[in-house]
Design an enzyme around this catalytic site. Structure first.
Site, PDB file in Angstrom:
ATOM      1  N   TYR A 342      55.092  45.692  92.304  1.00 25.72           N
ATOM      2  CA  TYR A 342      54.037  46.313  91.870  1.00 25.72           C
ATOM      3  C   TYR A 342      52.764  45.188  91.758  1.00 25.72           C
ATOM      4  O   TYR A 342      53.248  44.241  91.096  1.00 25.72           O
ATOM      5  CB  TYR A 342      54.059  46.940  90.568  1.00 25.72           C
ATOM      6  CG  TYR A 342      52.962  47.937  89.977  1.00 25.72           C
ATOM      7  CD1 TYR A 342      52.283  48.949  90.676  1.00 25.72           C
ATOM      8  CD2 TYR A 342      52.282  47.505  88.947  1.00 25.72           C
ATOM      9  CE1 TYR A 342      51.516  49.640  90.388  1.00 25.72           C
ATOM     10  CE2 TYR A 342      51.345  47.938  88.238  1.00 25.72           C
ATOM     11  CZ  TYR A 342      50.797  49.294  89.110  1.00 25.72           C
ATOM     12  OH  TYR A 342      49.561  49.895  88.910  1.00 25.72           O
ATOM     13  N   CYS A 809       6.871   6.904  86.069  1.00 30.01           N
ATOM     14  CA  CYS A 809       6.812   7.439  87.634  1.00 30.01           C
ATOM     15  C   CYS A 809       5.992   6.341  88.555  1.00 30.01           C
ATOM     16  O   CYS A 809       5.762   6.615  89.610  1.00 30.01           O
ATOM     17  CB  CYS A 809       6.184   8.706  87.979  1.00 30.01           C
ATOM     18  SG  CYS A 809       4.538   8.771  87.207  1.00 30.01           S
ATOM     19  N   CYS A 831      -0.177   9.636  81.589  1.00 29.65           N
ATOM     20  CA  CYS A 831      -0.218   9.725  82.860  1.00 29.65           C
ATOM     21  C   CYS A 831      -0.729  10.914  83.363  1.00 29.65           C
ATOM     22  O   CYS A 831      -0.719  11.944  82.546  1.00 29.65           O
ATOM     23  CB  CYS A 831       1.338   9.784  83.209  1.00 29.65           C
ATOM     24  SG  CYS A 831       1.740   9.892  84.972  1.00 29.65           S
TER      25      CYS A 831
END
Length: 920
Positions: A342, A809, A831
């Site tokens: 089963y 950055c 910035c």
């Protein structure tokens, strides 16, 4: 119980499916049964004689087709507009036999009237037990004194079936009540939320392009939604991922015995300068010294636990790319044909009473794995091992195992062959010895940096011989001795970027559901299929799931309400309570009362906050022409009349990332939006209108900012106006940026067209520092200038403003003047790059050196700070070895080193750790 007078008794046997009924009848009658038609042409009746514990019986074997009854509301509440959906939490419910199963019911009634016993052959799980009591209710209604028993079996093989009929038991009422509780909870919650969602959203949005919007049901299910939540949460995790570059030092050594690849024991560094300094020190003194060579250790790779349903579905998905639904369909067909046990079981350990060797003997004839099965049975081979215990037992069925030999039936498809092979090989593996290997790890030191290499030689494959789906890669490395020195063949500094986790595949999703207790082994594949059928998710060729716009919008809406209906916690509690019912620790009534009371309160509150759901839908879908007049007013707190289109209002909104905006409610026809300062923690519209701004009233907004996100001198609480008169908001936006659409998940004015997914804007060939193409991140000019040159204040050639380079950055930062009360007239740099939050006071920067460490970054992340060890005071001393022929060293840019220079000042006469300009 026997008939008076010792005559035969008439026994009505009922199986869950017609095929099972025929198989059981064939086994018990040795194939000599009589067949007659029942009321339903699909559910025949098989007759034969048999003896149960010595009692002669006239056996009548028939079947149902799954559930015989359905749970439904009374007629008064069935129509969608017949009542308030909240009333469904206490509306009367009843079980009834649907029209398409009335013939099966008539067959049971007719056969029960002439029977003495009723023997139930339903599947031995909770669902099967519930169906059994449905059959009992129908049969007892026409004959109340039936003697009722239950047959327990796990495989359609003669031994199991005969044993089951000779050991009949009472049916389990508690199992049936647990299923009744789940059915009622799912019906009430699902119906109320489904009606609420559908009536709220279907007519207001153009959800699809099929022209069937008005008939579409936007369904909700207590298991279906948490399953969707796993998919959406992983998708959001991927979308929110920000690639970050890192560096690692790689080393290899080739000798006559082979090649060894050594891994840096630091793993990697995110700080470029630190990585280059450490790398240059290794290049300066490249001699490698073997520090540790432990004796080879014996390692074991253990076979899997016995197979349960979830593992079958996961492994079939992983090995053959079969969907969980299709896997269960194929497994069910193999079970009904008698080839496997089963297939719906939570058990992953065999009972001590199980004849494990008999199952292996069945497979000795197979051309592919028969010889391995034969070796398992030979005591002198030492290959046999009793299977491990996975710790799960549902008390109903054993693990999935083969029950009959087959080399492939003529009617089997490739999927049948694959699933059968998986079941057999898995069983043979779990009764086998683990694989054995000898493993050695060598550690070396280069200029104080540690590297390691591992080698594995497999000594005995054991279970891996038969379980072809798994492997244990082994690689032999040269023999090293402690204290040995050598020059590496290659020594490179390599860069890469962090990657997000992949989308969930079907095996991953099943694992998530299993751990959280969502659904059962018999229903998990159904919940996944429903998500696909209802258009909440899609699945690609690699079985990986992505949410559709509709699925994501629904999860987002409930998330913004503050509810975690898409999280697994609530459903896991329900499943736990239903387990408590099945073992008798709680009653069905207790569980229903607690759960439904909680969910009704949640439903009522969700209806009050329906604007959140409308906001989320607005992000992904266009408004429908069916939208009622004035409906746009409900999509948020109104701030002002739109000064662009003059047709609608602008409302305060918040996306999932916590970013606030004031946007036009006539989106997408009007895309007017005002993004609010990024550090906004909370915002609410007041009833006070600004005395300066117009046209019409412009209501003030009460802000609460994150203390860490705003510069000194600004208050965390602020009553502001977005009409243009508020200098404080302007300054905060200039300094800190906004929660703009470039940072948001998918803001209204950047929504891609319907059913088109927005792509990730950061591609693999774009520099992760400056976002420009044409060079690698290791060669980025902005990073080089930021790292190698001291930053000084300068002049912006465009507007003659004083500038500095951004510490984050590299972009130029314009000098501005603060006008807040505490810092009026004070100069600062900020910035101009969108999304960058760099900020620095002018008087905090040293004009003589422009030392970047004196600057402040308002984000406070410090994410790229140095993680390396300091290496001062080594000068240019040689540590030992000379570069041998065939040795290559690679610079931080990936170029071969032709003339090594100082990283700090570029002078070829010394290295960075001995640079005289290092501290200047």
């Amino acid at each position: 119980m026997s008939r008076r007078g010792g005559g035969p008794v008439t026994v009505l046997n009922v199986a869950e499916k017609p095929s099972v009924a025929k198989s059981v009848a064939g086994i018990l009658s040795n194939g000599s049964f009589r067949t007659r038609e029942g009321r339903s042409r699909y559910n025949k009746i098989f007759e034969f004689d048999y003896a149960i514990n010595g009692q002669p019986c006239r056996m009548l074997m028939t079947s149902v087709i799954g559930h015989l009854m359905e749970l439904e509301f009374s007629d008064r509440y069935r129509k969608w507009h017949s009542c308030d959906p909240a009333d469904l939490y206490q509306a009367p419910v009843m079980k009834h036999v649907p029209e398409d199963k009335k013939d099966i019911k008539k067959t049971l009634e007719e056969e029960a009237r002439k029977s003495d016993w009723l023997v139930l052959w339903l599947d031995c799980d909770r669902e099967g037990e519930n169906i059994a009591f449905e059959v009992v209710d129908v049969c007892r209604a026409v004959k109340h004194n039936l003697f009722i028993r239950r047959a327990h079996f796990s495989a359609l093989i003669a031994r199991e079936i005969h044993e089951a009929v000779q050991n009949l038991r009472d049916p389990n009422q508690l199992f049936a009540e647990a299923v009744d509780a789940r059915q009622e909870i799912d019906l009430r919650i699902g119906a109320s939320f489904t009606r609420f969602q559908t009536m709220l959203l279907r007519d207001r949005f153009a959800i699809d392009s099929t022209g069937e919007e008005r008939s579409r049901v936007i369904s909700y299910g207590p298991c279906q939604f948490p399953t969707l939540g796993f998919i959406v949460e992983r998708y959001w995790e991927i979308q929110a991922h920000e690639p970050e570059e890192f560096w690692t030092i790689n080393c290899s050594h080739q000798s006559e015995e082979g090649i060894a690849t050594f891994n840096w024991m630091r793993g990697h560094l995110f700080d470029y300068a630190s990585a280059v300094i450490l790398y240059e020190m290794c290049v300066e003194e490249p001699t490698a010294t073997v520090m540790n060579v432990p004796h080879p250790r014996e390692r074991f790779k253990y076979p899997p636990y016995p197979l349960n349903t979830i593992e079958l579905e996961k492994r079939a998905s992983r090995y053959f790319r079969l969907s969980s639904e299709h896997t269960m369909k194929v497994a069910e067909e193999l079970y009904q044909a008698g080839f496997i046990s089963y297939p719906r079981t939570e058990t992953d350990s065999f009972s001590s009473r199980t004849d494990l060797r008999a199952m292996v003997e069945e497979q000795t004839r197979h051309p592919a794995w028969g010889s391995y099965a034969q070796r398992l049975l030979e005591p002198e081979g030492g290959l046999w091992r009793n299977p491990g215990n996975g710790g799960h037992d549902d008390k109903a069925h054993p693990p999935i195992h083969p029950t009959k030999f087959s080399s492939g039936e003529s009617n089997w498809s490739r999927d049948h062959l694959n699933v059968y092979e998986l079941v057999v090989r898995h069983y043979l593996a779990c009764v086998s010895q683990p694989a054995v290997a000898a493993e050695t790890t060598v550690e070396i030191d280069i200029s104080g940096e540690r590297f390691s290499a591992s080698g594995r030689a497999i000594l005995a494959k054991n279970y891996l011989e038969v379980y072809r789906f798994e492997s244990w890669g082994g690689s032999v490395i040269p023999v090293y001795e402690k204290g040995q020195q050598f020059i590496p063949t290659t020594l490179t500094l390599d860069s890469a970027v962090t990657r997000p986790p992949p989308l969930l595949c079907e095996a991953d999703l099943l694992c998530c559901m299993d751990k959280a207790g969502i659904g059962t082994d018999a229903t998990m594949h159904d919940h996944i299929k429903k998500l696909l059928d209802r258009g909440y998710a899609t699945k690609d060729a690699n079985t990986r799931f992505s949410p559709t716009h509709l699925g994501e919008a629904l999860v987002m809406g409930y998330d913004d309400m503050g509810y975690e209906l898409w999280k697994p916690n609530l459903r896991a509690v329900m499943e736990h309570d239903m387990n408590e019912v099945s073992v008798g620790r709680k009653t069905k009534a207790e569980v229903l009362e607690t759960c439904l009371q909680q969910m009704k309160a949640c439903f009522l509150d969700a209806r009050v906050k329906k604007s959140k759901l409308l906001e989320a839908m607005t992000i992904f879908f266009e408004r429908s022409n069916n939208t009622d007049e004035g409906e746009n007013q409900t999509a948020g707190e109104v701030v002002r009349r739109c000064n662009l289109c003059n047709e609608s209002d602008m409302a305060l909104r918040k996306n999932r990332d916590g970013n606030f905006m004031v946007g036009c409610m006539n989106y997408p026809q009007c895309r007017n939006a005002v993004w609010l300062p990024g550090p906004t923690l909370e915002a609410s519209v007041t009833t006070n209108a600004c005395q300066s701004c117009g046209p019409g009233p412009v209501y003030n907004i009460l802000f609460k900012f994150r203390q860490i996100g705003i510069p000194p001198g600004f208050d965390v609480n602020h009553l502001g106006c977005v009409g243009g008169c508020d200098d404080i908001l302007k300054q905060l936006i200039d300094i800190c940026g906004t929660g703009s659409r470039s940072q948001a998940r998918r803001a209204p004015d950047t929504v891609p067209p319907n059913n088109i997914r927005g792509s990730n804007t950061r591609q693999s060939n774009v520099c992760v520092h400056c976002q420009q193409r044409g060079h690698a991140s290791a060669n980025c000019p902005s990073r080089a200038s930021a790292s190698r040159n001291s930053r000084r204040t300068g002049t912006n050639p465009i507007n003659d403003e004083s500038t500095v380079s951004c510490n984050t950055c590299g972009a130029p930062c314009v000098l501005r003047t603060a006008s807040t009360e505490a810092n009026r007239g004070r100069k600062f740099f900020s910035c101009q790059t969108q999304g960058c939050s760099f900020f620095a006071w002018e008087d905090s920067i040293s004009n003589s050196s422009g030392n970047a460490t004196t600057w402040s970054n308002s984000s406070g992340s410090g994410r790229r700070g140095s993680r390396g060890r300091g290496r001062g005071g080594r000068g240019g001393q040689s540590g030992g070895g000379r570069r041998g022929s065939g040795t290559s060293f690679v610079s931080a840019t990936g170029e071969p080193v032709s003339g090594i220079r100082c990283f700090s000042c570029g002078d070829p006469s010394h290295f960075a750790n001995a640079c005289p300009n290092r501290n200047s």
